[in-house]
Scaffold this motif. Structure first.
Motif, PDB file in Angstrom:
ATOM      1  N   ASP A   9     -15.070  28.406 -47.333  1.00  0.00           N
ATOM      2  CA  ASP A   9     -14.798  27.603 -48.511  1.00  0.00           C
ATOM      3  C   ASP A   9     -13.363  27.081 -48.422  1.00  0.00           C
ATOM      4  OD1 ASP A   9     -13.141  29.740 -49.214  1.00  0.00           O
ATOM      5  OD2 ASP A   9     -14.442  30.448 -50.831  1.00  0.00           O
ATOM      6  N   ARG A  10     -12.919  26.405 -49.465  1.00  0.00           N
ATOM      7  CA  ARG A  10     -11.578  25.810 -49.469  1.00  0.00           C
ATOM      8  C   ARG A  10     -10.491  26.873 -49.266  1.00  0.00           C
ATOM      9  NH1 ARG A  10      -7.292  24.300 -52.432  1.00  0.00           N
ATOM     10  NH2 ARG A  10      -6.535  22.179 -52.180  1.00  0.00           N
ATOM     11  N   ASP A  12     -10.761  29.812 -47.691  1.00  0.00           N
ATOM     12  CA  ASP A  12     -10.782  30.248 -46.292  1.00  0.00           C
ATOM     13  C   ASP A  12     -10.077  29.233 -45.392  1.00  0.00           C
ATOM     14  OD1 ASP A  12     -12.256  32.615 -46.736  1.00  0.00           O
ATOM     15  OD2 ASP A  12     -14.143  31.487 -46.676  1.00  0.00           O
ATOM     16  N   ARG A  13     -10.359  27.963 -45.623  1.00  0.00           N
ATOM     17  CA  ARG A  13      -9.729  26.912 -44.807  1.00  0.00           C
ATOM     18  C   ARG A  13      -8.215  26.873 -45.042  1.00  0.00           C
ATOM     19  NH1 ARG A  13     -13.101  23.547 -42.196  1.00  0.00           N
ATOM     20  NH2 ARG A  13     -15.298  23.764 -42.675  1.00  0.00           N
ATOM     21  N   ARG A  14      -7.800  27.080 -46.276  1.00  0.00           N
ATOM     22  CA  ARG A  14      -6.364  27.126 -46.586  1.00  0.00           C
ATOM     23  C   ARG A  14      -5.719  28.300 -45.844  1.00  0.00           C
ATOM     24  NH1 ARG A  14      -2.905  23.824 -48.672  1.00  0.00           N
ATOM     25  NH2 ARG A  14      -2.786  23.950 -46.485  1.00  0.00           N
ATOM     26  N   ILE A  15      -6.373  29.456 -45.871  1.00  0.00           N
ATOM     27  CA  ILE A  15      -5.866  30.642 -45.176  1.00  0.00           C
ATOM     28  C   ILE A  15      -5.753  30.362 -43.683  1.00  0.00           C
ATOM     29  CG2 ILE A  15      -6.470  33.007 -44.482  1.00  0.00           C
ATOM     30  CD1 ILE A  15      -7.586  33.363 -47.373  1.00  0.00           C
ATOM     31  N   LEU A  16      -6.795  29.810 -43.091  1.00  0.00           N
ATOM     32  CA  LEU A  16      -6.771  29.509 -41.649  1.00  0.00           C
ATOM     33  C   LEU A  16      -5.661  28.518 -41.318  1.00  0.00           C
ATOM     34  CD1 LEU A  16     -10.580  29.250 -40.842  1.00  0.00           C
ATOM     35  CD2 LEU A  16      -8.996  31.065 -40.117  1.00  0.00           C
ATOM     36  N   ASP A  17      -5.523  27.481 -42.124  1.00  0.00           N
ATOM     37  CA  ASP A  17      -4.499  26.469 -41.873  1.00  0.00           C
ATOM     38  C   ASP A  17      -3.099  27.081 -41.982  1.00  0.00           C
ATOM     39  OD1 ASP A  17      -3.787  23.708 -41.303  1.00  0.00           O
ATOM     40  OD2 ASP A  17      -3.066  23.625 -43.370  1.00  0.00           O
ATOM     41  N   ASP A  18      -2.873  27.854 -43.027  1.00  0.00           N
ATOM     42  CA  ASP A  18      -1.552  28.465 -43.210  1.00  0.00           C
ATOM     43  C   ASP A  18      -1.227  29.448 -42.094  1.00  0.00           C
ATOM     44  OD1 ASP A  18      -1.017  27.007 -45.499  1.00  0.00           O
ATOM     45  OD2 ASP A  18      -1.652  28.596 -46.875  1.00  0.00           O
ATOM     46  N   LEU A  19      -2.184  30.277 -41.707  1.00  0.00           N
ATOM     47  CA  LEU A  19      -1.928  31.242 -40.627  1.00  0.00           C
ATOM     48  C   LEU A  19      -1.734  30.535 -39.287  1.00  0.00           C
ATOM     49  CD1 LEU A  19      -4.290  34.229 -41.454  1.00  0.00           C
ATOM     50  CD2 LEU A  19      -1.785  34.165 -41.589  1.00  0.00           C
ATOM     51  N   GLN A  20      -2.443  29.444 -39.080  1.00  0.00           N
ATOM     52  CA  GLN A  20      -2.268  28.692 -37.839  1.00  0.00           C
ATOM     53  C   GLN A  20      -0.862  28.108 -37.773  1.00  0.00           C
ATOM     54  OE1 GLN A  20      -5.322  26.099 -35.551  1.00  0.00           O
ATOM     55  NE2 GLN A  20      -4.458  24.787 -37.125  1.00  0.00           N
ATOM     56  N   GLN A  21      -0.327  27.681 -38.904  1.00  0.00           N
ATOM     57  CA  GLN A  21       1.018  27.115 -38.938  1.00  0.00           C
ATOM     58  C   GLN A  21       2.099  28.187 -38.886  1.00  0.00           C
ATOM     59  OE1 GLN A  21       1.469  23.811 -38.723  1.00  0.00           O
ATOM     60  NE2 GLN A  21      -0.749  23.697 -38.627  1.00  0.00           N
ATOM     61  N   GLN A  22       1.850  29.329 -39.520  1.00  0.00           N
ATOM     62  CA  GLN A  22       2.865  30.388 -39.620  1.00  0.00           C
ATOM     63  C   GLN A  22       2.168  31.747 -39.625  1.00  0.00           C
ATOM     64  OE1 GLN A  22       5.477  32.271 -39.169  1.00  0.00           O
ATOM     65  NE2 GLN A  22       6.789  30.690 -40.023  1.00  0.00           N
ATOM     66  N   ASN A  27       0.991  38.644 -46.444  1.00  0.00           N
ATOM     67  CA  ASN A  27      -0.252  38.516 -47.184  1.00  0.00           C
ATOM     68  C   ASN A  27       0.019  38.029 -48.608  1.00  0.00           C
ATOM     69  OD1 ASN A  27      -3.182  38.894 -47.484  1.00  0.00           O
ATOM     70  ND2 ASN A  27      -2.559  40.486 -48.931  1.00  0.00           N
ATOM     71  N   VAL A  28       1.131  38.463 -49.196  1.00  0.00           N
ATOM     72  CA  VAL A  28       1.479  38.028 -50.559  1.00  0.00           C
ATOM     73  C   VAL A  28       1.728  36.520 -50.579  1.00  0.00           C
ATOM     74  CG1 VAL A  28       3.212  38.237 -52.393  1.00  0.00           C
ATOM     75  CG2 VAL A  28       2.358  40.289 -51.229  1.00  0.00           C
ATOM     76  N   ASP A  29       2.505  36.010 -49.605  1.00  0.00           N
ATOM     77  CA  ASP A  29       2.759  34.565 -49.538  1.00  0.00           C
ATOM     78  C   ASP A  29       1.474  33.795 -49.246  1.00  0.00           C
ATOM     79  OD1 ASP A  29       5.459  34.820 -50.100  1.00  0.00           O
ATOM     80  OD2 ASP A  29       6.047  34.843 -47.977  1.00  0.00           O
ATOM     81  N   ARG A  33      -0.220  30.959 -51.704  1.00  0.00           N
ATOM     82  CA  ARG A  33      -0.528  29.594 -51.255  1.00  0.00           C
ATOM     83  C   ARG A  33      -2.024  29.284 -51.425  1.00  0.00           C
ATOM     84  NH1 ARG A  33       2.924  26.628 -48.235  1.00  0.00           N
ATOM     85  NH2 ARG A  33       1.212  25.849 -46.933  1.00  0.00           N
ATOM     86  N   ALA A  34      -2.869  30.301 -51.246  1.00  0.00           N
ATOM     87  CA  ALA A  34      -4.316  30.098 -51.379  1.00  0.00           C
ATOM     88  C   ALA A  34      -4.772  30.119 -52.833  1.00  0.00           C
ATOM     89  CB  ALA A  34      -5.062  31.165 -50.577  1.00  0.00           C
ATOM     90  N   GLY A  35      -3.892  30.569 -53.733  1.00  0.00           N
ATOM     91  CA  GLY A  35      -4.242  30.601 -55.148  1.00  0.00           C
ATOM     92  C   GLY A  35      -5.079  31.796 -55.549  1.00  0.00           C
ATOM     93  N   ILE A  36      -4.953  32.895 -54.807  1.00  0.00           N
ATOM     94  CA  ILE A  36      -5.687  34.123 -55.128  1.00  0.00           C
ATOM     95  C   ILE A  36      -4.713  35.298 -55.057  1.00  0.00           C
ATOM     96  CG2 ILE A  36      -7.926  33.251 -54.328  1.00  0.00           C
ATOM     97  CD1 ILE A  36      -7.534  34.769 -51.716  1.00  0.00           C
ATOM     98  N   SER A  37      -5.161  36.472 -55.496  1.00  0.00           N
ATOM     99  CA  SER A  37      -4.295  37.652 -55.432  1.00  0.00           C
ATOM    100  C   SER A  37      -4.345  38.257 -54.027  1.00  0.00           C
ATOM    101  CB  SER A  37      -4.699  38.678 -56.492  1.00  0.00           C
ATOM    102  OG  SER A  37      -5.997  39.156 -56.221  1.00  0.00           O
TER     103      SER A  37
END
Length: 164
Positions: A9-10, A12-22, A27-29, A33-37
């Motif tokens: 979902d959106r 998961d894709r945000r998580i993958l994109d952020d981890l790929q970049q940095q 996990n808190v950051d 950024r993903a809008g979840i706890s």
């Protein structure tokens, strides 16, 4: 190898994109950024790892600071493309630390290698003593990297795309 299928979902894709970049993002950051706890974010990251989307975490090392001043791409032609001969070449290449990438190709050459070396003389020694001496190697065509203007490992991820 993926152990189970994960529908992305959106978030998961945000998580993958952020981890790929940095990849060192906490996990808190990442959760912010993903809008979840943080706890569900960590569960999602683990699920993405288990499903094979995340294969590992690596530091991007500056080769020149470790003495590797030369990067080349070498097109390799083999005398035989029999499955066993291809496998022998791949196994041989896997034992050479200076070969950082190995790609089997369709077309003019059989393999493309990315090779790092301290200098041109070290690369020439590698070619003469190891690469062309390897079983089944018919020809080597070298292309020296002069400058890298873009380096973007991974894949483009459209965060807003949703799978059906």
């Amino acid at each position: 190898m993926p152990t189970r299928r994960v529908k992305l979902d959106r978030i998961d894709r945000r998580i993958l994109d952020d981890l790929q970049q940095q990849g060192r993002m906490t996990n808190v950051d990442l959760a912010r950024r993903a809008g979840i706890s943080a706890p569900p974010c960590l569960r999602r990251v683990r699920a993405l790892e288990e499903a094979g989307f995340i294969r590992g975490y690596h530091a991007d090392i500056a080769p020149e600071l470790l003495g590797y001043e030369l990067t080349v791409f070498a097109l390799i032609g083999l005398s035989s493309q029999a499955k066993a001969d291809l496998r022998i070449f791949e196994d041989t290449v896997n034992g050479w630390a200076e070969v950082r990438e190995c790609h089997m190709l369709a077309g003019e050459a059989d393999f493309l290698l990315k090779v790092v070396a301290e200098n041109w003389d070290a690369y020439k020694t590698f070619v003469d003593e190891r690469l062309t001496a390897a079983p089944n190697v018919n020809h080597v065509k070298t292309m020296q990297v002069l400058q890298t203007t873009k380096y973007a490992p991974g894949v483009p991820i459209d965060v807003d795309t949703v799978e059906e």
